[in-house]
Design a protein around this motif. Structure first.
Motif, mmCIF file in Angstrom:
data_model
loop_
_atom_site.group_PDB
_atom_site.id
_atom_site.type_symbol
_atom_site.label_atom_id
_atom_site.label_comp_id
_atom_site.label_asym_id
_atom_site.label_seq_id
_atom_site.Cartn_x
_atom_site.Cartn_y
_atom_site.Cartn_z
ATOM 1 N N HIS A 289 7.754 1.817 -9.573
ATOM 2 C CA HIS A 289 7.051 1.277 -8.406
ATOM 3 C C HIS A 289 7.062 2.231 -7.233
ATOM 4 N N ASN B 180 2.109 1.534 -6.803
ATOM 5 C CA ASN B 180 1.837 0.126 -6.489
ATOM 6 C C ASN B 180 0.874 -0.011 -5.317
ATOM 7 N N HIS B 181 0.925 0.917 -4.375
ATOM 8 C CA HIS B 181 -0.004 0.855 -3.251
ATOM 9 C C HIS B 181 -1.415 1.226 -3.684
ATOM 10 N N GLU C 170 -9.263 -2.074 -1.852
ATOM 11 C CA GLU C 170 -9.855 -2.034 -0.516
ATOM 12 C C GLU C 170 -11.013 -1.042 -0.451
ATOM 13 N N GLU D 74 -2.671 0.599 -6.713
ATOM 14 C CA GLU D 74 -3.180 -0.524 -7.509
ATOM 15 C C GLU D 74 -3.426 -1.770 -6.668
ATOM 16 N N ASP D 75 -2.529 -2.040 -5.710
ATOM 17 C CA ASP D 75 -2.595 -3.298 -4.967
ATOM 18 C C ASP D 75 -3.374 -3.203 -3.664
ATOM 19 N N PHE D 76 -3.540 -1.976 -3.140
ATOM 20 C CA PHE D 76 -4.147 -1.867 -1.817
ATOM 21 C C PHE D 76 -5.327 -0.893 -1.776
#
Length: 563
Positions: free
Chosen positions: A341, A309-310, A318, A312-314
């Motif tokens: 997750h 999840n990190h 970034e 994909e989301d961060f």
């Protein structure tokens, strides 16, 4: 009716730049208890949740030490103010604190000045993106001075909040409303002040709260401690002249970063009891990780223990903003835990202006273990063998094509390719046979790729193997001494005969290159003092309360010039 069952904070101490998302447990009108939000746009049976954040600001202004954020500041570095470094980084709690940090301040001043001259946006990225403020700027002359803090007129005089405020005449406190969402990110103006979070159920039709709000208070907001900048030492051409190579590749110079970032699922207070909870929080660590990773400007980045999840989301979005393309391979743990997750894996990033993606290989050691047991283990013993071999580890292999250097000049029809392997071998120390088998399996796979296309190699990762261990020996020397004590542990017979534990890749440790560097200089000599002369590896790459040693490496084909 919608009601609040419980509210608590992930950490009582808020840090500038680290978003706070309180844990809010709701009882829905159906009677179901849930942590899902109920916004005004999607009310539940006519009710929704309203959130408010307040900053409690007293008449007494407080500055916090940038090194020891739990201490009040008494000294300010005026050099930082002159260099326009965020004011929160300039404070110290004592003269000794300031003196100990002076070399660090000098580096900050130099980098801030250089970044401002070269690229104004760069200064913001390195020093103030998460906590900059225009407040607290004092006039000064000279970069090596310090100022005792009294009631400095500029201290914490931030902009007036957008929302209404209230004053408690008895306590002299002013409550500024600073946010109207469930999540809030403290700013430099919040430093030294307490925050209050309120949530309440609201009647969607009447727009009025149902009962009193539920509230919770934080401790005083602290600035994020400023890490000491690291200095890079280039592995220059003098190294290659000592390798007795007949030829070198046509690659230009490029940089590589390998980093086990510690997955949030493993960053627990039980495992790291010597760290404050706020320092273990993902919101705090992720901003530091991103700042450090971006600050190196590496052309290739290999990260381990990256949660799915990190990624994909961060990390992926970034780093995409900074020109990196991303590849990812998660571990196979979901087969056994059912918690996707929290799965971590290996993530490889490369600059689009330097490389293009050609091919991706995914190595699952679980599958290799299944094939191995089917081939050499009697059927009655396979279950026991698999329980020993299956550890859910993976490797991510990427073949990249260079867009720089001399490729095409000598042989216009030849593409300049590079193979990058990224892995995390986190096998328990009492399973030395499994650890060595995984490394051997990876190297044999890389050997096939190298032979098929004559591709130079980068092998990066956390191998959880110290210098002198059999996996390190295999990587660095191309073979394992047949009398190595690690080979005594082989209950499944997967390492026999020991003569097969070899590979033909001419790999060199990036760290050991320092031992072959020619020349003198403070940076070079300083680095050499941190190397083990017996192994030509650093004294440590991992330092915790229970272990200090070297387990992380970058190995590369000797003819590739990296730093």
């Amino acid at each position: 009716m919608l009601s609040v069952v419980r509210v608590h904070l992930p950490s009582e101490i808020p840090i500038v730049g680290c978003e706070i998302t309180p844990y809010v447990l709701l009882r829905l009108p159906t009677g179901v208890v849930s942590t899902d939000d109920v916004p005004e746009a999607a009310p539940a049976d006519g009710y929704f949740m309203r959130y408010r954040w307040y900053r409690i600001q007293s008449d007494r202004k407080v500055a916090i030490c940038s090194v020891h954020p739990m201490e009040q500041a008494t000294i300010q570095c005026l050099g930082c103010v002159k260099s326009k470094i965020p004011v929160a980084k300039s404070y110290h709690c004592s003269a000794k604190c300031f003196s100990d940090a002076w070399q660090h301040h000098r580096v900050l001043h130099e980098r801030a000045s250089s970044a401002l001259n070269e690229n104004g946006a760069e200064e913001e990225e390195l020093f103030g993106r998460f906590g900059s403020t225009g407040s607290g700027v004092l006039s000064t002359t000279g970069s090596g001075s310090m100022s005792n803090l009294g009631q400095s007129p500029g201290l914490n005089n931030g902009p007036v909040p957008l929302y209404p405020s209230g004053t408690d005449k008895n306590s002299g406190e002013t409550w500024y409303e600073v946010g109207r969402t469930r999540t809030y990110t403290p700013t430099a103006d919040d430093i030294g002040h307490v925050l209050r979070f309120e949530c309440v159920s609201v009647d969607a039709e009447k727009k009025v709260p149902v009962g009193p709000p539920t509230s919770i208070m934080t401790s005083r907001v602290i600035p994020a401690p400023t890490p000491t900048p690291r200095r890079l030492i280039q592995v220059n051409g003098d190294v290659l002249s000592h390798l007795d190579l007949d030829s070198q590749t046509s690659f230009g110079t490029f940089s590589v970063l390998s980093y086990n970032i510690l997955a949030d699922a493993y960053a627990t207070s039980d495992a790291y009891s010597y760290c404050p909870t706020w320092a273990l929080s993902w919101t705090y660590r992720r901003q530091n990780l991103m700042r450090e990773i971006i600050g190196y400007h590496a052309d290739i980045i290999c990260l381990q223990e990256v949660q799915l999840n990190h990624f994909e989301d961060f990390f992926s979005p970034e780093l995409d903003k900074h020109g990196y393309q991303a590849l990812y391979k998660k571990r196979t743990t979901e087969v056994y835990t059912g918690a996707p997750h929290a799965i971590d894996g290996c993530a490889t990033f490369f600059r689009r202006d330097k490389f293009s993606h050609v091919k991706k290989y995914e190595v699952e050691f679980n599958k290799a273990a299944q094939s191995l047991t089917d081939a050499i283990i009697p059927s009655t013993q396979r279950r026991v063998a698999l329980s020993r071999l299956i550890k859910d580890n993976v490797a991510l292999i990427a073949v990249l094509e260079a867009k720089f250097g001399n490729h095409g000049t000598d042989n216009p029809g030849k593409r300049q390719l590079l193979c990058v392997a990224n892995t995390h071998v986190n096998v328990l120390q009492d399973l030395k046979d499994v650890k060595l088998w995984e490394v051997q399996t990876l190297l044999k796979g890389l050997e096939k790729i190298a032979v098929s296309a004559d591709i130079p190699m980068l092998v990066c990762g956390d191998f959880n193997s110290v210098p002198g261990s059999s996996p390190h020996g295999l990587l660095a020397m191309g073979k394992v001494d047949q009398l190595h004590p690690d080979l005594a542990i082989d209950p499944l017979g997967i390492l026999r005969p020991a003569s097969k534990l070899t590979h033909q890749l001419p790999l060199v440790s990036a760290y050991s290159s320092f031992a072959r560097m020619v020349g003198v200089g403070y940076d070079l000599e300083h680095q050499r003092r941190r190397m083990d002369p017996a192994t030509n590896e650093p004294l440590f790459t991992n330092c915790t309360r229970d272990f200090t040693g070297t387990v992380d490496y970058i190995f590369y084909t000797a003819s590739v010039n990296i730093f």
